[in-house]
Motif scaffolding. Structure first.
Motif, PDB file in Angstrom:
ATOM      1  N   MET A 262       0.865  -1.183   0.000  1.00 25.32           N
ATOM      2  CA  MET A 262       0.000   0.000   0.000  1.00 25.32           C
ATOM      3  C   MET A 262       0.899   1.230   0.000  1.00 25.32           C
ATOM      4  SD  MET A 262      -3.198   0.527   2.554  1.00 25.32           S
ATOM      5  CE  MET A 262      -2.957   1.837   3.712  1.00 25.32           C
ATOM      6  N   ASN A 263       0.769   2.069  -1.028  1.00 27.57           N
ATOM      7  CA  ASN A 263       1.604   3.261  -1.150  1.00 27.57           C
ATOM      8  C   ASN A 263       0.725   4.498  -1.197  1.00 27.57           C
ATOM      9  OD1 ASN A 263       4.005   1.740  -1.344  1.00 27.57           O
ATOM     10  ND2 ASN A 263       3.583   1.327  -3.487  1.00 27.57           N
ATOM     11  N   LYS A 264       1.099   5.498  -0.390  1.00 31.58           N
ATOM     12  CA  LYS A 264       0.299   6.725  -0.337  1.00 31.58           C
ATOM     13  C   LYS A 264       1.073   7.891  -0.942  1.00 31.58           C
ATOM     14  CE  LYS A 264      -2.398   9.570   2.871  1.00 31.58           C
ATOM     15  NZ  LYS A 264      -2.819   9.729   4.270  1.00 31.58           N
TER      16      LYS A 264
ATOM     17  N   GLN B 162       5.398  10.844  -2.891  1.00 30.58           N
ATOM     18  CA  GLN B 162       5.149   9.691  -2.023  1.00 30.58           C
ATOM     19  C   GLN B 162       5.213  10.088  -0.550  1.00 30.58           C
ATOM     20  OE1 GLN B 162       7.500   6.096  -2.650  1.00 30.58           O
ATOM     21  NE2 GLN B 162       5.727   4.953  -2.004  1.00 30.58           N
ATOM     22  N   GLU B 163       4.237   9.626   0.210  1.00 28.11           N
ATOM     23  CA  GLU B 163       4.169   9.886   1.648  1.00 28.11           C
ATOM     24  C   GLU B 163       4.772   8.706   2.419  1.00 28.11           C
ATOM     25  OE1 GLU B 163       3.608  11.772   5.059  1.00 28.11           O
ATOM     26  OE2 GLU B 163       3.103  12.724   3.169  1.00 28.11           O
ATOM     27  N   TYR B 164       4.297   7.496   2.096  1.00 27.49           N
ATOM     28  CA  TYR B 164       4.880   6.293   2.693  1.00 27.49           C
ATOM     29  C   TYR B 164       4.654   5.102   1.782  1.00 27.49           C
ATOM     30  CZ  TYR B 164       0.115   4.962   4.161  1.00 27.49           C
ATOM     31  OH  TYR B 164      -1.214   4.626   4.161  1.00 27.49           O
ATOM     32  N   LYS B 165       5.406   4.039   2.058  1.00 25.81           N
ATOM     33  CA  LYS B 165       5.153   2.768   1.378  1.00 25.81           C
ATOM     34  C   LYS B 165       5.036   1.699   2.466  1.00 25.81           C
ATOM     35  CE  LYS B 165      10.084   2.201   0.416  1.00 25.81           C
ATOM     36  NZ  LYS B 165      11.134   2.118  -0.557  1.00 25.81           N
ATOM     37  N   ALA B 166       4.022   0.870   2.319  1.00 26.30           N
ATOM     38  CA  ALA B 166       3.793  -0.176   3.319  1.00 26.30           C
ATOM     39  C   ALA B 166       3.723  -1.516   2.615  1.00 26.30           C
ATOM     40  CB  ALA B 166       2.484   0.099   4.052  1.00 26.30           C
ATOM     41  N   LYS B 167       4.244  -2.542   3.293  1.00 25.43           N
ATOM     42  CA  LYS B 167       4.072  -3.878   2.732  1.00 25.43           C
ATOM     43  C   LYS B 167       3.799  -4.868   3.863  1.00 25.43           C
ATOM     44  CE  LYS B 167       9.013  -4.995   2.070  1.00 25.43           C
ATOM     45  NZ  LYS B 167       9.843  -3.812   2.157  1.00 25.43           N
ATOM     46  N   ILE B 168       3.008  -5.883   3.521  1.00 27.03           N
ATOM     47  CA  ILE B 168       2.717  -6.940   4.478  1.00 27.03           C
ATOM     48  C   ILE B 168       3.441  -8.172   3.956  1.00 27.03           C
ATOM     49  CG2 ILE B 168       0.912  -8.321   5.576  1.00 27.03           C
ATOM     50  CD1 ILE B 168      -0.994  -5.910   5.109  1.00 27.03           C
ATOM     51  N   THR B 169       4.510  -8.547   4.654  1.00 26.33           N
ATOM     52  CA  THR B 169       5.385  -9.586   4.105  1.00 26.33           C
ATOM     53  C   THR B 169       4.922 -10.993   4.478  1.00 26.33           C
ATOM     54  OG1 THR B 169       6.823  -9.168   5.990  1.00 26.33           O
ATOM     55  CG2 THR B 169       7.449  -8.154   3.920  1.00 26.33           C
TER      56      THR B 169
END
Length: 202
Positions: free
Chosen positions: A134-136, A142-149
């Motif tokens: 999920m990237n905002k 870009q504000e942040y990048k998230a990943k669920i590993t």
């Protein structure tokens, strides 16, 4: 609401902290997050958030911050503009059926695009239909990048095991290891926003 526990690691330009955490997070955007020192188990930080208010309690330094909940405040105190809705989507690994304030579009890349004014969020799903990344972006940046590993399976449903959220500079990082996640019926206990008298305003 959801009752979540596990371990959390924060990294920011001044250093890093880690500890055990307990979190209550509701679909009406309320959250209470408590972080305890590893091994000793004493309460070191607490974050209480609702749509209008944002309270950080630092029991180690004996101070607190009480602000209006806005993207600037989140950027300042969390290291990135991560809203409670977005954090909840990442904690449970999926979006609700309706995201009222966001418009949804499917991109040719297979990503889901959410847009709201000058903000967009791009979500990629894994083969089980759960969030993988999920990237905002705000105004194109870009504000942040998230990943669920990793995901774990409990009672026939999947929920995240490890959530990795990093701001655009790479200076601020949250890693959340989820041990337990329970859906609790009924509403969350109303949050108090009166800071304890033994803490000083920062």
């Amino acid at each position: 609401y959801y009752d979540v526990s596990g371990r959390i690691l924060f990294k920011h330009p001044e250093g890093k902290h880690n500890g055990e955490f307990l979190m209550h997070i509701s679909s009406s955007s309320e959250m209470k997050l408590r972080i305890f020192a590893p091994i000793v188990g004493s309460l070191i930080y607490e974050l209480r958030v609702e749509p209008e208010k944002f309270l950080v309690l630092n029991y180690q330094e004996k101070n607190f911050v009480l602000e209006e909940n806005s993207w600037e405040v989140r950027q300042n105190w969390l290291g990135m503009d991560l809203s409670l809705d977005e954090l909840r989507w990442l904690i449970i690994g999926r979006l609700p059926e309706k995201t009222q304030s966001w418009k949804r579009n499917k991109l040719p890349t297979g990503e889901l695009l959410l847009t709201q004014n000058n903000t967009e969020i791009r979500i990629l799903y894994n083969s089980d239909g759960n969030i993988e990344s999920m990237n905002k972006f705000r105004e194109g940046f870009q504000e942040y990048k998230a990943k669920i590993t990793k995901y774990q399976k409990v009672n026939e449903s999947f929920f995240p095991k490890k959530v990795h959220i990093e701001d655009y500079t790479g200076n601020n990082l949250w890693i959340i290891y989820i041990k337990e996640l329970n859906a609790v019926s009924g509403s969350m206990k109303k949050l108090e926003f009166d800071p304890p008298t033994d803490l000083e305003p920062l």
